[in-house]
Design a protein around this motif. Structure first.
Motif, short mmCIF file in Angstrom:
data_model
loop_
_atom_site.label_atom_id
_atom_site.label_comp_id
_atom_site.label_asym_id
_atom_site.label_seq_id
_atom_site.Cartn_x
_atom_site.Cartn_y
_atom_site.Cartn_z
N LEU A 120 -5.18 -0.12 -7.89
CA LEU A 120 -4.98 -1.55 -8.09
C LEU A 120 -3.49 -1.86 -8.23
O LEU A 120 -3.00 -2.84 -7.66
CB LEU A 120 -5.74 -2.02 -9.32
N ARG A 121 -2.79 -1.00 -8.95
CA ARG A 121 -1.35 -1.20 -9.13
C ARG A 121 -0.62 -1.16 -7.78
O ARG A 121 0.23 -2.01 -7.50
CB ARG A 121 -0.81 -0.13 -10.07
N TYR A 122 -0.96 -0.19 -6.95
CA TYR A 122 -0.34 -0.08 -5.63
C TYR A 122 -0.63 -1.33 -4.79
O TYR A 122 0.26 -1.87 -4.13
CB TYR A 122 -0.85 1.17 -4.91
N THR A 123 -1.87 -1.80 -4.83
CA THR A 123 -2.25 -2.97 -4.05
C THR A 123 -1.49 -4.21 -4.52
O THR A 123 -1.00 -5.00 -3.71
CB THR A 123 -3.77 -3.21 -4.16
N LEU A 124 -1.39 -4.37 -5.83
CA LEU A 124 -0.65 -5.52 -6.36
C LEU A 124 0.84 -5.45 -6.02
O LEU A 124 1.45 -6.48 -5.70
CB LEU A 124 -0.85 -5.62 -7.87
N MET A 125 1.41 -4.26 -6.06
CA MET A 125 2.82 -4.11 -5.68
C MET A 125 3.01 -4.42 -4.20
O MET A 125 3.99 -5.06 -3.81
CB MET A 125 3.30 -2.70 -6.02
N GLU A 178 4.37 5.55 -5.67
CA GLU A 178 3.12 4.94 -6.13
C GLU A 178 1.96 5.28 -5.19
O GLU A 178 0.84 5.52 -5.63
CB GLU A 178 3.29 3.42 -6.21
N ALA A 217 -1.47 7.25 -6.18
CA ALA A 217 -2.79 6.69 -5.86
C ALA A 217 -3.60 7.69 -5.04
O ALA A 217 -4.81 7.84 -5.26
CB ALA A 217 -2.64 5.38 -5.10
#
Length: 112
Positions: free
Chosen positions: A2-7, A59, A63
């Motif tokens: 999720l963090r990678y997608t948001l970044m 990141e 992931a």
């Protein structure tokens, strides 16, 4: 993940704002007719892809490690379930064989 997608989305939005500013200031060409919005989105996607590839390398690696660990856990759980099912099936077949042999042992011929 999720963090990678948001970044990644953040980089896309940043590129979108920059391209929009460049197009409306006249530094970048406008799209033809009503296609200006589509032109801005496509140009933003084109710019954000290599930026994301370089900037988010660490990141992305984190992931991918998480995904690999999750897949390995799922494989281990599936294998454990299969072995439990095999053991249960073996026990059931043994019990059935014993049940079939017991009535045969009770039917011994009587001699008179």
């Amino acid at each position: 993940m999720l963090r990678y997608t948001l970044m990644r989305l953040g980089i896309l939005v940043g590129c979108l704002v920059v391209v929009w500013g460049l197009v409306y200031s006249g530094l970048a060409p406008r799209g033809l007719g009503d296609s200006n919005g589509m032109w801005i989105v496509l140009l933003s996607l084109l710019l954000s892809a290599p930026i994301s590839f370089v900037v988010l390398r660490k990141e992305r690696d984190r992931a991918s490690i998480q995904v690999v660990q999750r897949v390995d856990r799922m494989k281990a759980n599936l294998e454990a379930n299969r072995s439990q099912e095999d053991e249960a099936a073996d026990e059931a077949s043994r019990a059935q064989e014993q049940a079939q042999q017991t009535p045969q042992a009770q039917q011994t011929p009587q001699t008179s």
